[in-house]
Design an enzyme around this catalytic site. Structure first.
Site, PDB file in Angstrom:
ATOM      1  N   CYS A 108       0.805  -1.243   0.000  1.00 50.25           N
ATOM      2  CA  CYS A 108       0.000   0.000   0.000  1.00 50.25           C
ATOM      3  C   CYS A 108       0.822   1.269   0.000  1.00 50.25           C
ATOM      4  O   CYS A 108       1.232   1.747  -1.043  1.00 50.25           O
ATOM      5  CB  CYS A 108      -0.958   0.017   1.185  1.00 50.25           C
ATOM      6  SG  CYS A 108      -2.325  -1.077   0.938  1.00 50.25           S
ATOM      7  N   HIS A 163      -3.095  -6.510   0.712  1.00 48.31           N
ATOM      8  CA  HIS A 163      -2.826  -6.797   2.117  1.00 48.31           C
ATOM      9  C   HIS A 163      -3.754  -7.940   2.517  1.00 48.31           C
ATOM     10  O   HIS A 163      -4.034  -8.816   1.744  1.00 48.31           O
ATOM     11  CB  HIS A 163      -2.923  -5.564   2.998  1.00 48.31           C
ATOM     12  CG  HIS A 163      -4.255  -4.903   3.000  1.00 48.31           C
ATOM     13  ND1 HIS A 163      -4.436  -3.602   2.649  1.00 48.31           N
ATOM     14  CD2 HIS A 163      -5.479  -5.373   3.311  1.00 48.31           C
ATOM     15  CE1 HIS A 163      -5.707  -3.295   2.755  1.00 48.31           C
ATOM     16  NE2 HIS A 163      -6.367  -4.344   3.150  1.00 48.31           N
TER      17      HIS A 163
END
Ligand SMILES: [Zn+2]
Lengths: 268, 445
Positions: free
Chosen positions: A97, A209
């Site tokens: 991210c 994730h």
């Protein structure tokens, strides 16, 4: 031989928004379960460039925009050079991210100033504005980055599919850097070109994730093996671990998303 | 206040209410559920200013309860205090806290022509729609309980939410009372910036400090200048006693002295809920006796530290829907001597579809003490993996039972619970509704 592994965790309190700690835990446990001595070293505002240079594998997570700015203010000079040197020299790492954005050229948040990155990965990230939808949902990709794909295929005997979850406002466009994979289910880097993540030297950058490693344990093992080979200058074969739960988790996700799981490959 | 409404508005309002009530009747008689959202949605189509027209009719005012954790319990306590004083209260008690849920709560208390005859409306409001509903509702008081990372996939990030709240609250009339949590730096900062009357609530009990700041912490940076905050101690998550060494920003003084107050239920988080409701009730003019008596006799809202007896065995349901809440419910479990725990993880819309937060929970504490851990829910394997990776050795310290089928999981969990022990169930929101349905044979939503 008593093997040692030091995991460097980039800014654990500033950059750990979406369960990113799970990646640290997965590497740590899989090394511990095999009897290695493991140390987790927080690479935060108090860390020195020498400490950064001492780690064997790097984990970086996501951040809120304000935290990302604080990180970039701190990650200057010798510390920035240390990170660059580590990645260029092949230290393996997984960056999720926010941290790929910080390894890229820049990130433009929805509101506020452009945040300059380290420019190690040839990519840029832009948040298209407050009113644009976030990219959220389950994610399945096939690893296409050639060297990594080959290694993972050798380890698992199948085409390497990664199962994760994406949750990001920013959109990433790749320059000359190789994509990590192609999207099988989900949106990936920008929802347009079908690419997901990036792979450079031994650094894995991804929007996935969930976190990434628990359900893709072979990637954790690849990171460990790559780290040990670099550290001890010899190939160290990892003893297999009991991964039934991870395999069940993957199967159940493939079923839920109606994705056909990868077939075993016949190796030449 | 009802006479302020123009005739034409009253007619439209009446029509909207009538249609909505027919929908409620229809849904219930067809046994489709408890009709907690749909009637509001339909009525709002007919009269978009419905929320404003209805809230104007509430005699003494609307009270908003916002925050990541504790809305339902705090609302129920405040409602009970007010009802014990003889007030009529309307409340979105099913926990439906988006616009249509608020509307439906109002509609429940109106008569067929749209007249609302209540003294107070207590509305639990989802953090993301707070900015949208404050202007039409013109609340008398706003309780800001806490801001934790919750369901980030829907909401974006904590900083953004608090900025939006501050902006809208600042535009409300000066007599609006704002009751923020002093121990939450973001909300303390919010309170300090407002032109309105602000009453803080918080703890002054260092004996409850945690040993270390837990990992699932969002906000330990000064909301004013960005420097990291110094904590003398942390009560839970990022809630604690703090100062900023750079700009001097510090926790505001709470209106009540927390050590002088009993709390409802178990867990330190319920002490915060108690103090928030008590501060609000006092401000609304309720005498301290009534408040204290209500606190002493309080029963749990469904699924929030709720105790049931099933087949002669005690069961305690502890809603666990985000990292902070789950760390706290784990604290309750580990402080007991009971050794059987069922965790149910779902990823439906009310839970948040992103379950990555389980990796921010310190499940290690649960695993270290051993015992039987049963896991179930839509994301049963994610939860099982989280527990597996809580173990430092390849050999397991716990008896981990993975059961996809919830009914079977509950049955297995009950079997493993000895007669003199309590089974703790830690479910996410939608899982909690399912668990209750299995245990009691009744649907609540
Ligand atoms: Zn400050």
């Amino acid at each position: 031989m008593n093997l040692e592994l030091t995991i460097g965790w980039l800014y654990p309190t500033l950059m750990s928004t979406y369960g990113d700690r799970g990646n640290v835990i997965t590497i740590e446990r899989r090394a511990q379960w095999r009897g290695y001595s493991v140390k987790v070293l927080p690479l935060d505002q108090n860390a020195t460039a020498d400490e950064i240079k001492s780690v064997d594998v790097i984990v970086g997570g996501g951040a809120q925009d304000r935290q990302q700015e604080i990180v970039m203010r701190d990650l200057q000079g010798a510390k920035a050079e240390a990170i660059r040197e580590k990645i260029e020299n092949g230290t393996p790492g997984v960056f999720t991210c926010g941290s790929p954005q910080l390894l890229g050229h820049y990130y433009e948040p929805g509101i506020g100033q452009r945040i300059e990155g380290l420019g190690i990965l040839d990519l840029v990230s832009v948040h298209p504005g407050e009113n644009t939808k976030r990219c959220i949902g389950n994610l399945v990709i096939e690893v296409t980055a050639s060297r990594l794909a080959k290694d993972l295929e050798e380890m698992t005997g199948t085409k390497p599919y990664l199962v994760g979850f994406e949750n990001h406002g920013g959109r990433t466009k790749l320059g000359k850097v190789e994509a990590l994979g192609k999207v099988i289910y989900g949106l990936g880097n920008n929802g347009e070109d079908g690419t997901e993540g990036a792979f450079y030297q031994n650094a894995i950058a991804t929007y996935s994730h969930g976190p990434l490693l628990p359900k893709n344990p072979f990637v954790a093992d690849w990171l460990i093996q790559t780290a040990l080979r670099l550290k001890y200058q010899q190939l160290i074969t990892l003893q297999p671990l009991e991964d039934t739960l991870a395999m069940q988790a993957r199967e159940s996700m493939f079923k839920k998303l109606q994705v056909s799981p990868p077939k075993p490959t016949v190796l030449a | 206040m009802g006479n302020k409404i123009k005739l034409i508005d009253r007619v439209r309002l009446g029509f909207a209410v009538l249609v909505a009530k027919s929908v409620t009747f229809g849904v219930r008689s067809l046994r489709l559920g408890a009709a907690s959202v749909l009637p509001g949605a339909i009525a709002r189509r007919i009269e978009p200013r419905l929320l404003q027209l209805l809230s104007q009719q509430v005699k003494n005012g609307v009270i908003i309860i916002a925050g990541t954790n504790g809305k339902t319990t705090t609302a129920l306590l405040l409602r009970t205090i007010l009802e014990n004083k003889g007030f009529r209260v309307c409340h979105n008690s099913t926990g439906a806290n988006l616009e249509n849920g608020l509307m439906t709560a109002f509609l429940e208390s109106t008569n067929l022509v749209g007249t609302l005859d209540v003294d107070y409306a207590i509305l639990e409001v989802d953090e993301n729609i707070v900015p949208k509903v404050l202007t039409p509702l013109q609340p008398k008081a706003i309780l800001c309980l806490n801001l934790f990372r919750d369901q980030l996939d829907r909401y974006g990030e904590v900083d953004t939410i608090s900025k939006r709240w501050t902006k809208v609250i600042a535009t409300l009339p000066p007599e609006t009372v704002v009751i923020p949590n002093a121990d939450d730096p973001t909300l303390s900062h919010l309170g300090q910036q407002l032109p309105q009357k602000v009453l803080f609530f918080g703890l002054n009990e260092p004996q409850h400090y945690l040993e270390a700041i837990p990992h699932a912490v969002d906000s330990i940076y000064c909301p004013r200048c960005g420097h990291s905050l110094d904590y003398q101690g942390v009560y839970l998550s990022h809630l604690g006693d703090f100062t900023c060494p750079s700009c001097g920003f510090t926790k505001s003084q709470p209106a009540l002295v927390s050590s002088e107050w009993q709390q409802i239920l178990v867990g330190l988080y319920n002490k915060y809920n108690t103090l928030a409701a008590a501060t609000a009730a006092k401000e609304l003019g309720v005498d301290e006796n009534t408040i204290r008596n209500t606190i002493n006799n309080f029963q749990a809202a469904f699924g929030r530290a709720e105790d049931l007896v099933i087949d002669g065995k005690r069961v305690r349901i502890l809603l666990s829907k985000n990292p902070v809440g789950t760390n706290e419910t784990i604290r309750v479990v580990t402080q007991s001597t009971d050794k059987t725990t069922l965790m149910v993880l779902n990823d439906r819309t009310p839970d948040g579809t992103d379950v990555s937060w389980i990796w921010d929970v310190d499940t290690e504490k649960l695993v270290e003490r051993g015992g039987t851990l049963i896991v179930s829910g839509d994301r049963v394997y994610d939860m099982a993996l989280r527990l597996r990776y809580s173990e430092k050795t390849p050999q397991s310290n716990i008896n981990l039972i993975v059961e996809e089928d919830l009914k079977q999981a509950i049955a297995t969990a009950l079997e493993h619970t000895p007669p003199n022990e309590t089974l703790h169930i830690l479910p996410t929101y939608s899982a909690m509704l399912e668990v209750r349905e299995v245990l009691t044979g009744r649907k609540i939503l």
